[in-house]
Motif scaffolding. Structure first.
Motif, PDB file in Angstrom:
ATOM      1  N   GLY A  89       0.839  -1.197   0.000  1.00  0.00           N
ATOM      2  CA  GLY A  89       0.000   0.000   0.000  1.00  0.00           C
ATOM      3  C   GLY A  89       0.868   1.239   0.000  1.00  0.00           C
ATOM      4  N   THR A  90       0.226   2.386  -0.073  1.00  0.00           N
ATOM      5  CA  THR A  90       0.994   3.627  -0.077  1.00  0.00           C
ATOM      6  C   THR A  90       1.535   3.900   1.322  1.00  0.00           C
ATOM      7  OG1 THR A  90      -0.912   4.997   0.464  1.00  0.00           O
ATOM      8  CG2 THR A  90      -0.494   4.584  -1.883  1.00  0.00           C
ATOM      9  N   THR A  91       2.490   4.802   1.407  1.00  0.00           N
ATOM     10  CA  THR A  91       3.094   5.143   2.694  1.00  0.00           C
ATOM     11  C   THR A  91       2.043   5.670   3.659  1.00  0.00           C
ATOM     12  OG1 THR A  91       5.140   5.702   1.525  1.00  0.00           O
ATOM     13  CG2 THR A  91       4.927   6.488   3.781  1.00  0.00           C
ATOM     14  N   SER A  92       1.164   6.516   3.190  1.00  0.00           N
ATOM     15  CA  SER A  92       0.135   7.072   4.073  1.00  0.00           C
ATOM     16  C   SER A  92      -0.831   5.989   4.562  1.00  0.00           C
ATOM     17  CB  SER A  92      -0.628   8.208   3.391  1.00  0.00           C
ATOM     18  OG  SER A  92      -1.249   7.745   2.216  1.00  0.00           O
ATOM     19  N   GLN A  93      -1.165   5.004   3.719  1.00  0.00           N
ATOM     20  CA  GLN A  93      -2.025   3.902   4.156  1.00  0.00           C
ATOM     21  C   GLN A  93      -1.344   3.062   5.235  1.00  0.00           C
ATOM     22  OE1 GLN A  93      -2.606   1.953   0.395  1.00  0.00           O
ATOM     23  NE2 GLN A  93      -4.641   2.863   0.084  1.00  0.00           N
ATOM     24  N   ILE A  94      -0.060   2.789   5.053  1.00  0.00           N
ATOM     25  CA  ILE A  94       0.687   2.001   6.035  1.00  0.00           C
ATOM     26  C   ILE A  94       0.739   2.727   7.370  1.00  0.00           C
ATOM     27  CG2 ILE A  94       2.963   1.066   6.598  1.00  0.00           C
ATOM     28  CD1 ILE A  94       3.321   0.585   3.561  1.00  0.00           C
ATOM     29  N   ILE A  95       0.987   4.033   7.343  1.00  0.00           N
ATOM     30  CA  ILE A  95       1.043   4.833   8.576  1.00  0.00           C
ATOM     31  C   ILE A  95      -0.322   4.839   9.265  1.00  0.00           C
ATOM     32  CG2 ILE A  95       1.327   7.180   9.469  1.00  0.00           C
ATOM     33  CD1 ILE A  95       3.508   7.539   7.293  1.00  0.00           C
ATOM     34  N   ASP A  96      -1.395   5.022   8.498  1.00  0.00           N
ATOM     35  CA  ASP A  96      -2.741   5.021   9.082  1.00  0.00           C
ATOM     36  C   ASP A  96      -3.069   3.684   9.743  1.00  0.00           C
ATOM     37  OD1 ASP A  96      -3.104   7.620   8.259  1.00  0.00           O
ATOM     38  OD2 ASP A  96      -4.229   7.073   6.438  1.00  0.00           O
ATOM     39  N   GLU A  97      -2.713   2.572   9.079  1.00  0.00           N
ATOM     40  CA  GLU A  97      -2.947   1.245   9.669  1.00  0.00           C
ATOM     41  C   GLU A  97      -2.167   1.070  10.965  1.00  0.00           C
ATOM     42  OE1 GLU A  97      -2.210  -2.000   6.991  1.00  0.00           O
ATOM     43  OE2 GLU A  97      -3.341  -1.033   5.388  1.00  0.00           O
ATOM     44  N   MET A  98      -0.925   1.536  10.973  1.00  0.00           N
ATOM     45  CA  MET A  98      -0.091   1.397  12.162  1.00  0.00           C
ATOM     46  C   MET A  98      -0.654   2.208  13.320  1.00  0.00           C
ATOM     47  SD  MET A  98       3.969   2.186  12.680  1.00  0.00           S
ATOM     48  CE  MET A  98       4.424   1.180  11.296  1.00  0.00           C
ATOM     49  N   ILE A  99      -1.067   3.428  13.062  1.00  0.00           N
ATOM     50  CA  ILE A  99      -1.642   4.279  14.118  1.00  0.00           C
ATOM     51  C   ILE A  99      -2.921   3.655  14.655  1.00  0.00           C
ATOM     52  CG2 ILE A  99      -2.742   6.516  14.544  1.00  0.00           C
ATOM     53  CD1 ILE A  99      -0.600   7.722  12.673  1.00  0.00           C
ATOM     54  N   THR A 100      -3.762   3.128  13.764  1.00  0.00           N
ATOM     55  CA  THR A 100      -4.998   2.480  14.195  1.00  0.00           C
ATOM     56  C   THR A 100      -4.712   1.288  15.098  1.00  0.00           C
ATOM     57  OG1 THR A 100      -6.082   3.145  12.139  1.00  0.00           O
ATOM     58  CG2 THR A 100      -7.122   1.372  13.393  1.00  0.00           C
ATOM     59  N   SER A 101      -3.751   0.438  14.696  1.00  0.00           N
ATOM     60  CA  SER A 101      -3.448  -0.745  15.510  1.00  0.00           C
ATOM     61  C   SER A 101      -2.788  -0.366  16.827  1.00  0.00           C
ATOM     62  CB  SER A 101      -2.581  -1.730  14.743  1.00  0.00           C
ATOM     63  OG  SER A 101      -1.302  -1.193  14.514  1.00  0.00           O
ATOM     64  N   MET A 102      -2.000   0.707  16.846  1.00  0.00           N
ATOM     65  CA  MET A 102      -1.350   1.130  18.087  1.00  0.00           C
ATOM     66  C   MET A 102      -2.340   1.738  19.076  1.00  0.00           C
ATOM     67  SD  MET A 102       2.180   2.665  16.539  1.00  0.00           S
ATOM     68  CE  MET A 102       2.837   3.220  18.086  1.00  0.00           C
ATOM     69  N   ASN A 103      -3.452   2.234  18.583  1.00  0.00           N
ATOM     70  CA  ASN A 103      -4.463   2.818  19.466  1.00  0.00           C
ATOM     71  C   ASN A 103      -5.451   1.798  20.008  1.00  0.00           C
ATOM     72  OD1 ASN A 103      -3.609   5.511  19.524  1.00  0.00           O
ATOM     73  ND2 ASN A 103      -4.531   5.914  17.536  1.00  0.00           N
TER      74      ASN A 103
END
Length: 143
Positions: A89-103
């Protein structure tokens, strides 16, 4: 809050340089913060020359990283689409997924569990090794 004392630093350096059960071929730092050079100036003298020579600072250049370790070493499925086609996925999608899972509560509970005082080593009760080795196993001559 844990405070890193000089004694703790000494133990960490000994572990990292002499007891860590893996061979370190290189330590590649990418996008290191501005204070990193100052921190390495303080920490560097405590590292062995071998470890110091294996540390590479890349700044913000992906080209330098690819020259050092090669792009083929990095798994394609983890690279953003911008680096090697359709993968994770794009960099922004990867970052969004990571933030969601970390929360998520499960992740936060795990981090709180492992960062507490539940795990650790009591150095005072650990058996001290009184024997010293004068040579490595590579240098032993066996008849």
């Amino acid at each position: 809050m844990n405070v890193v004392t000089p004694k703790m630093s000494s133990v960490m350096f000994k572990y990292f340089q002499k007891a860590l059960p893996m061979r370190i071929k290189s330590i590649n730092e990418y996008k290191e913060p501005a204070f990193f050079d100052a921190m390495m100036a303080v920490v560097g003298p405590f590292l062995t020359p071998k470890i110091r020579s294996r540390q590479v600072l890349h700044g913000r250049s992906m080209v330098k990283i690819y020259e050092e370790i090669g792009q083929e070493v990095l798994p394609r499925e983890y690279l953003p689409d911008e680096y090697s086609g359709k993968c994770a996925g794009t960099t922004s999608q990867i970052i969004d997924e990571m933030i969601t899972s970390m929360n998520e509560k499960k992740f936060r509970d795990y981090i709180m569990d492992v960062s507490g005082d539940k795990y650790g080593v009591d150095v005072k009760i650990r058996k001290q090794d009184t024997t010293t080795m004068d040579a490595s196993f590579r240098k032993l001559n066996i008849d």
